[in-house]
Design a protein around this motif. Structure first.
Motif, PDB file in Angstrom:
ATOM      1  N   GLN A  12       0.822  -1.211   0.000  1.00  0.00           N
ATOM      2  CA  GLN A  12       0.000   0.000   0.000  1.00  0.00           C
ATOM      3  C   GLN A  12       0.853   1.257   0.000  1.00  0.00           C
ATOM      4  OE1 GLN A  12      -3.376  -0.416  -0.247  1.00  0.00           O
ATOM      5  NE2 GLN A  12      -3.489   1.756  -0.697  1.00  0.00           N
ATOM      6  N   ASP A  13       1.997   1.218   0.661  1.00  0.00           N
ATOM      7  CA  ASP A  13       2.829   2.419   0.713  1.00  0.00           C
ATOM      8  C   ASP A  13       3.550   2.700  -0.602  1.00  0.00           C
ATOM      9  OD1 ASP A  13       4.849   0.490   0.761  1.00  0.00           O
ATOM     10  OD2 ASP A  13       5.925   1.398   2.443  1.00  0.00           O
ATOM     11  N   GLN A  14       3.395   1.798  -1.588  1.00  0.00           N
ATOM     12  CA  GLN A  14       3.946   2.022  -2.922  1.00  0.00           C
ATOM     13  C   GLN A  14       2.869   2.408  -3.932  1.00  0.00           C
ATOM     14  OE1 GLN A  14       7.449   1.777  -3.325  1.00  0.00           O
ATOM     15  NE2 GLN A  14       7.187   1.668  -1.097  1.00  0.00           N
ATOM     16  N   ARG A  15       1.633   2.504  -3.469  1.00  0.00           N
ATOM     17  CA  ARG A  15       0.507   2.833  -4.352  1.00  0.00           C
ATOM     18  C   ARG A  15       0.196   4.314  -4.287  1.00  0.00           C
ATOM     19  NH1 ARG A  15      -3.742  -2.061  -4.614  1.00  0.00           N
ATOM     20  NH2 ARG A  15      -2.338  -3.802  -4.169  1.00  0.00           N
ATOM     21  N   ASN A  16      -0.076   4.863  -5.428  1.00  0.00           N
ATOM     22  CA  ASN A  16      -0.415   6.282  -5.510  1.00  0.00           C
ATOM     23  C   ASN A  16      -1.736   6.595  -4.808  1.00  0.00           C
ATOM     24  OD1 ASN A  16       0.225   8.960  -6.834  1.00  0.00           O
ATOM     25  ND2 ASN A  16      -1.794   8.590  -7.723  1.00  0.00           N
ATOM     26  N   SER A  17      -2.564   5.563  -4.613  1.00  0.00           N
ATOM     27  CA  SER A  17      -3.910   5.767  -4.067  1.00  0.00           C
ATOM     28  C   SER A  17      -3.939   6.072  -2.574  1.00  0.00           C
ATOM     29  CB  SER A  17      -4.766   4.524  -4.338  1.00  0.00           C
ATOM     30  OG  SER A  17      -4.148   3.363  -3.807  1.00  0.00           O
ATOM     31  N   GLY A  18      -2.813   5.917  -1.876  1.00  0.00           N
ATOM     32  CA  GLY A  18      -2.818   6.180  -0.436  1.00  0.00           C
ATOM     33  C   GLY A  18      -3.429   5.022   0.324  1.00  0.00           C
ATOM     34  N   GLU A  70      -9.380   1.822  -7.864  1.00  0.00           N
ATOM     35  CA  GLU A  70      -8.024   2.271  -8.160  1.00  0.00           C
ATOM     36  C   GLU A  70      -7.806   2.199  -9.667  1.00  0.00           C
ATOM     37  OE1 GLU A  70      -4.944   1.053  -4.905  1.00  0.00           O
ATOM     38  OE2 GLU A  70      -6.368  -0.595  -5.095  1.00  0.00           O
ATOM     39  N   ASP A  71      -7.074   3.139 -10.187  1.00  0.00           N
ATOM     40  CA  ASP A  71      -6.799   3.205 -11.612  1.00  0.00           C
ATOM     41  C   ASP A  71      -5.769   2.147 -11.987  1.00  0.00           C
ATOM     42  OD1 ASP A  71      -6.902   4.777 -14.255  1.00  0.00           O
ATOM     43  OD2 ASP A  71      -4.757   4.712 -13.781  1.00  0.00           O
ATOM     44  N   GLN A  74      -2.349   3.428 -13.309  1.00  0.00           N
ATOM     45  CA  GLN A  74      -1.504   3.982 -12.258  1.00  0.00           C
ATOM     46  C   GLN A  74      -0.907   2.881 -11.393  1.00  0.00           C
ATOM     47  OE1 GLN A  74      -0.553   7.335 -11.665  1.00  0.00           O
ATOM     48  NE2 GLN A  74       0.898   6.180 -10.394  1.00  0.00           N
ATOM     49  N   LEU A  75      -1.706   1.857 -11.065  1.00  0.00           N
ATOM     50  CA  LEU A  75      -1.183   0.734 -10.300  1.00  0.00           C
ATOM     51  C   LEU A  75      -0.040   0.047 -11.040  1.00  0.00           C
ATOM     52  CD1 LEU A  75      -4.428  -0.933  -8.882  1.00  0.00           C
ATOM     53  CD2 LEU A  75      -2.612   0.147  -7.553  1.00  0.00           C
ATOM     54  N   ASP A  78       3.000   2.120 -10.663  1.00  0.00           N
ATOM     55  CA  ASP A  78       3.544   1.947  -9.309  1.00  0.00           C
ATOM     56  C   ASP A  78       4.282   0.614  -9.189  1.00  0.00           C
ATOM     57  OD1 ASP A  78       2.284   4.350  -8.720  1.00  0.00           O
ATOM     58  OD2 ASP A  78       0.569   3.411  -7.740  1.00  0.00           O
TER      59      ASP A  78
END
Length: 291
Positions: A12-18, A70-71, A74-75, A78
């Motif tokens: 999760q800490d590598q995802r742009n989604s927070g 989540e997009d 973008q994932l 990431d």
């Protein structure tokens, strides 16, 4: 034995989604059974690397999966960043936005996943109200087969109370395997409560692999839990088609590996499950040979 974890999640800490978030009716049973939200939000790349190092897991397949919200592009970006930072540790399975009503757009995502250097793509059809063999998904399967990508599909029970189980029944994966005979397919979570039927699908199709992410191996090995027929085939006719995956952070590798070693599988079957099959399927044996 060089253990390969065939399924860890993009931290999760590598995802742009927070922070991880999803509708309450989707997560309430997941949180009760698996403590999903807390595990996702506390999952970090540092923690994952420590968990793998603690068990001597040298390689892992990282999935950029999403249950929605989540997009996908973008994932995948990431995920690519993590692979670039740790090229000797991870290979990637990207995700696709199957909720997109345009099959052409989904096929374009498959192509981009290939261009990003991923070994496959994954999706969870039930979360989007789609059958595994929905016609909407056939262009995806076709392009993946053409490009030599693996397709990993969620199978069996979900704990979401918003989505029925019927979308992921074994005969649907069987149909896809019939229609795309050169496409390697992974039945993520190995299809319980239809474990016997998914074992039959894998027995029919050497291109179908059964992966045990987020499942407690002690229950897979325990008589009367519904896994009996599949577990009985793991030392023999399905030995080359089963994959160990922790689905970290849902399950820690330390627990999963310990329970598999205590399961009673003979050494040759255990080596295939924990290392050999994944090395062959994901091309890691060729990478090791090249090194």
């Amino acid at each position: 034995m060089n253990i390969i974890d065939a399924r860890v999640r993009l931290p999760q800490d590598q995802r742009n989604s927070g922070e991880y978030s999803a509708p309450r009716r989707q997560t309430e049973q997941y949180d009760r059974v698996l403590n999903l939200t807390e595990k996702m939000n506390s999952g970090s790349l540092t923690g994952l690397l420590a968990a793998l190092d603690g068990e001597g897991v040298k390689r892992a397949v990282m999935h950029a999966e999403s249950e929605g919200g989540e997009d996908a592009d973008q994932l995948n970006i990431d995920l690519r960043a993590v692979l670039d930072a740790h090229p000797e540790r991870f290979v990637g399975v990207g995700c696709v936005d199957i909720a997109n009503p345009s099959p052409t757009a989904v096929v374009a995502q498959v192509r981009r996943a290939h261009e990003l250097g991923f070994v496959g793509v994954s999706f969870q059809s039930a979360f989007f109200g789609l059958d595994i063999d929905a016609r909407h998904l056939y262009p995806l399967y076709s392009r993946a087969e053409e490009l030599g990508l693996i397709v990993a599909v969620h199978t069996g029970i979900t704990y979401s109370r918003m989505h029925p189980l019927r979308h992921e029944r074994p005969e649907m994966l069987d149909q896809v395997a019939c229609d795309f005979p050169d496409l390697n397919l992974i039945a993520c979570h190995a299809g319980w409560p239809w474990a016997t039927e998914f074992a039959a699908v894998a027995r029919r199709h050497p291109t179908v692999y059964l992966e045990f992410g987020a499942l407690a191996p002690k229950y897979v090995a325990k008589p009367g839990t519904g896994w009996d027929a599949l577990f009985g085939m793991m030392p023999n006719v399905l030995r080359d088609q089963v994959l160990y995956g922790s689905d970290w952070p849902m399950m820690q590798p330390s627990r999963a590996i310990r329970e598999w070693r205590d399961s009673g599988l003979p050494d040759v079957a255990l080596e295939a499950l924990l290392a050999g099959n994944a090395a062959r399927l994901f091309g890691l044996d060729k990478q090791e040979g090249a090194g």
